[in-house]
Design an enzyme around this catalytic site. Structure first.
Site, PDB file in Angstrom:
ATOM      1  CB  SER A  71      37.169  -7.880 -15.048  1.00 10.90           C
ATOM      2  OG  SER A  71      35.929  -7.763 -13.974  1.00 10.90           O
ATOM      3  CG  ASN A 151      34.648 -13.060  -5.247  1.00 14.54           C
ATOM      4  OD1 ASN A 151      35.672 -13.627  -5.342  1.00 14.54           O
ATOM      5  ND2 ASN A 151      33.748 -12.482  -5.577  1.00 14.54           N
ATOM      6  CD  GLN A 179      36.316  -8.834  -2.309  1.00 14.60           C
ATOM      7  OE1 GLN A 179      36.133  -8.060  -0.994  1.00 14.60           O
ATOM      8  NE2 GLN A 179      35.425  -8.695  -3.368  1.00 14.60           N
ATOM      9  CB  SER A 199      39.689  -2.953  -8.918  1.00 11.33           C
ATOM     10  OG  SER A 199      38.456  -2.450  -9.116  1.00 11.33           O
ATOM     11  CG  HIS A 201      35.438  -0.597  -7.492  1.00 10.85           C
ATOM     12  ND1 HIS A 201      34.127  -1.860  -7.083  1.00 10.85           N
ATOM     13  CD2 HIS A 201      35.883  -1.750  -8.081  1.00 10.85           C
ATOM     14  CE1 HIS A 201      33.633  -2.974  -7.516  1.00 10.85           C
ATOM     15  NE2 HIS A 201      34.882  -2.517  -8.730  1.00 10.85           N
ATOM     16  CB  THR A 237      43.463   9.302 -23.577  1.00 15.10           C
ATOM     17  OG1 THR A 237      43.896   9.240 -25.134  1.00 15.10           O
ATOM     18  CG2 THR A 237      44.059  10.524 -22.416  1.00 15.10           C
ATOM     19  CB  CYS A 324      21.457 -14.936  -7.954  1.00 16.30           C
ATOM     20  SG  CYS A 324      22.323 -16.450  -7.404  1.00 16.30           S
TER      21      CYS A 324
HETATM   22  C1  PLP Z   1      35.646  -7.167  -8.114  1.00 17.10           C
HETATM   23  C2  PLP Z   1      36.335  -8.540  -8.231  1.00 17.10           C
HETATM   24  C3  PLP Z   1      36.610  -8.066  -9.619  1.00 17.10           C
HETATM   25  C4  PLP Z   1      36.781  -7.482 -10.858  1.00 17.10           C
HETATM   26  O1  PLP Z   1      37.277  -6.413 -10.641  1.00 17.10           O
HETATM   27  P1  PLP Z   1      36.414  -4.823 -11.218  1.00 17.10           P
HETATM   28  O2  PLP Z   1      37.001  -4.163 -11.788  1.00 17.10           O
HETATM   29  O3  PLP Z   1      34.988  -4.997 -10.878  1.00 17.10           O
HETATM   30  O4  PLP Z   1      36.203  -5.833 -12.938  1.00 17.10           O
HETATM   31  C5  PLP Z   1      38.139  -9.156  -9.249  1.00 17.10           C
HETATM   32  N1  PLP Z   1      38.460 -10.340  -8.702  1.00 17.10           N
HETATM   33  C6  PLP Z   1      37.563 -10.202  -7.505  1.00 17.10           C
HETATM   34  C7  PLP Z   1      38.252 -10.839  -6.312  1.00 17.10           C
HETATM   35  C8  PLP Z   1      37.002  -9.381  -7.440  1.00 17.10           C
HETATM   36  O5  PLP Z   1      35.929  -9.472  -6.340  1.00 17.10           O
END
Ligand code: PLP
Length: 396
Positions: A71, A151, A179, A199, A201, A237, A324
């Site tokens: 994000s 996503n 993604q 990202s 995760h 940091t 949702c």
């Molecule tokens: C999960 C996602 C984000 C947001 O990433 P975060 O690390 O959770 O802030 C942005 N864009 C897409 C397409 C995502 O799937």
């Protein structure tokens, strides 16, 4: 028993990523900005992670900024391009109607400042084309921002073609690749990408850490002000443990990408085949240009939320693919963008597969979804109207 098929929301961390983090929470705990040896050890780790991430993207370490996630990277990419544009009198941005909200809400903020934003329509198959972009590029266009893979429905956009077009027309190109990274081929030079976000995760790395790639020469605007970290472009940091975990997860995912993609697409195609047997259902998005692990369906006459709750009772953790969670009852903007009517969009289900899912789980999911959909229809007033012919079916 628990079957987790919500890997587009987040993934379970890989043991490799966890192990890569641990030393940076114990022995190597320094602040990379400190001049003493403890700090310098952390600084060396940071430099190492940066060059490994750059290696995967095909860019220079100098072009990598670590952020708090996808994000933040999306926000900074778009705001930076907008500031560069407005200095040259260019205040037009092109994007699509089915971007992530981190993109869409940033664009809305810019619209309030006087930017004009063109959101491309997405075809029924969940794809946009480079021609669509070419048709709306103007003299005052400063940025094209289009996601690599969606996503919710997993469709893969022709990023390299759009990148080539933007480069030729002298317009900056940003892609939200959250993604895609770790799951699809990526090379920012070959694909003519100026700005890219991802990202940790979403590919078995930790949460709360991400990357903004900015091509050399694309000046960034700070979103977070303060210290001189990250070339002075992102204060705070550095989260060394998370950065180390993300770098390890990224290398691991990239190394196994093609083999893992093959395995997941077999599971995906079996799920699509199995769920297609349910009457009055439809898969959302193109089935070929699609993330290996993504399945997204609409089932007429039911509510996605009820489906999710009953599936959870059966040990299946899935998603409706829509936002949702915020308590709103609005259907997914992505499903509306590909032309699904409101009623149909409400009955959606996203299953996003990951490393740990098996063929046996896929068979269990098909049986469980078939049963739960039939049950929900048996108690649904809407379904009764459809069946009696008082209302017309929208899905075959
Ligand atoms: C999960 C996602 C984000 C947001 O990433 P975060 O690390 O959770 O802030 C942005 N864009 C897409 C397409 C995502 O799937």
């Amino acid at each position: 028993m628990r079957i987790y098929v919500d890997n587009a929301a987040t993934t379970k961390m890989s043991p490799t990523a966890i192990n890569a983090m641990l030393p940076y929470m114990s022995e190597t705990y320094g602040n990379p900005s400190s001049l003493h040896s403890v700090g310098q050890a952390a600084n060396e780790a940071l430099a190492d992670a940066r060059s490994r991430v750059a290696g995967v993207l095909g860019c220079d370490a100098r072009e990598i900024i670590f952020t708090s996630g996808g994000s933040e990277a999306d926000n900074q990419a778009i705001l930076s391009a907008a500031r560069l544009g407005e200095r040259r009198g260019k205040r037009h941005i092109i994007s699509t109607a089915f971007e992530h909200h981190a993109v869409l809400h940033t664009l809305q903020k810019l619209e309030k400042e006087g930017f004009s934003v063109t959101l491309l329509d997405v075809h029924e198959n969940g794809l946009v084309t480079a021609e669509q972009v070419a048709d709306v590029i103007r003299e005052d266009t400063c940025l094209v921002t289009i996601m690599y893979a969606n996503n919710e429905i997993g469709t893969i956009q022709p990023i390299a073609e759009i990148g080539a077009l933007c480069r030729q027309r002298g317009v900056l190109f940003h892609t939200d690749a959250v993604q895609a990274v770790g799951h699809l081929p990526i090379n920012v030079r070959e694909q003519n990408i100026d700005l890219l976000s991802f990202s940790g995760h979403k590919f078995r790395g930790p949460k709360g850490v991400g990357v903004l790639y900015a091509r050399r020469g694309v000046a960034l605007t700070n979103v977070i002000e303060g210290g001189a970290q990250e070339w002075g472009k992102r204060a705070g940091t550095e989260n060394i443990p998370a950065i180390m975990g993300m770098a390890a997860a990224l290398e691991e995912a990239s190394a196994h990408r093609s083999e893992s993609g093959k395995r997941l697409s077999v599971l995906r195609d079996r799920l699509i085949e199995g769920l297609s047997q349910i009457p009055h259902s439809a898969v959302n998005g193109d089935t070929r240009s699609r993330l290996p692990g993504n399945v997204n369906f609409c089932f007429e006459g039911i509510e996605g939320e009820s489906l999710l709750l009953l599936l959870d009772d059966k040990g299946i953790c899935a998603s409706s693919g829509s936002a949702c969670t915020s308590g709103s009852l609005d259907p997914s903007h992505v499903l509306l963008a590909i032309g699904r009517p409101h009623e149909v969009a409400h009955g959606s289900l996203r299953l996003s597969l990951g490393e740990e899912n098996t063929a046996e789980e896929v068979e269990y999911i098909i049986a469980a979804v078939t049963e739960v959909v039939a049950y929900l229809r048996s108690i649904s007033p809407v379904w009764r109207e459809l069946e009696s012919g008082r209302k017309e079916f929208m899905l075959k």
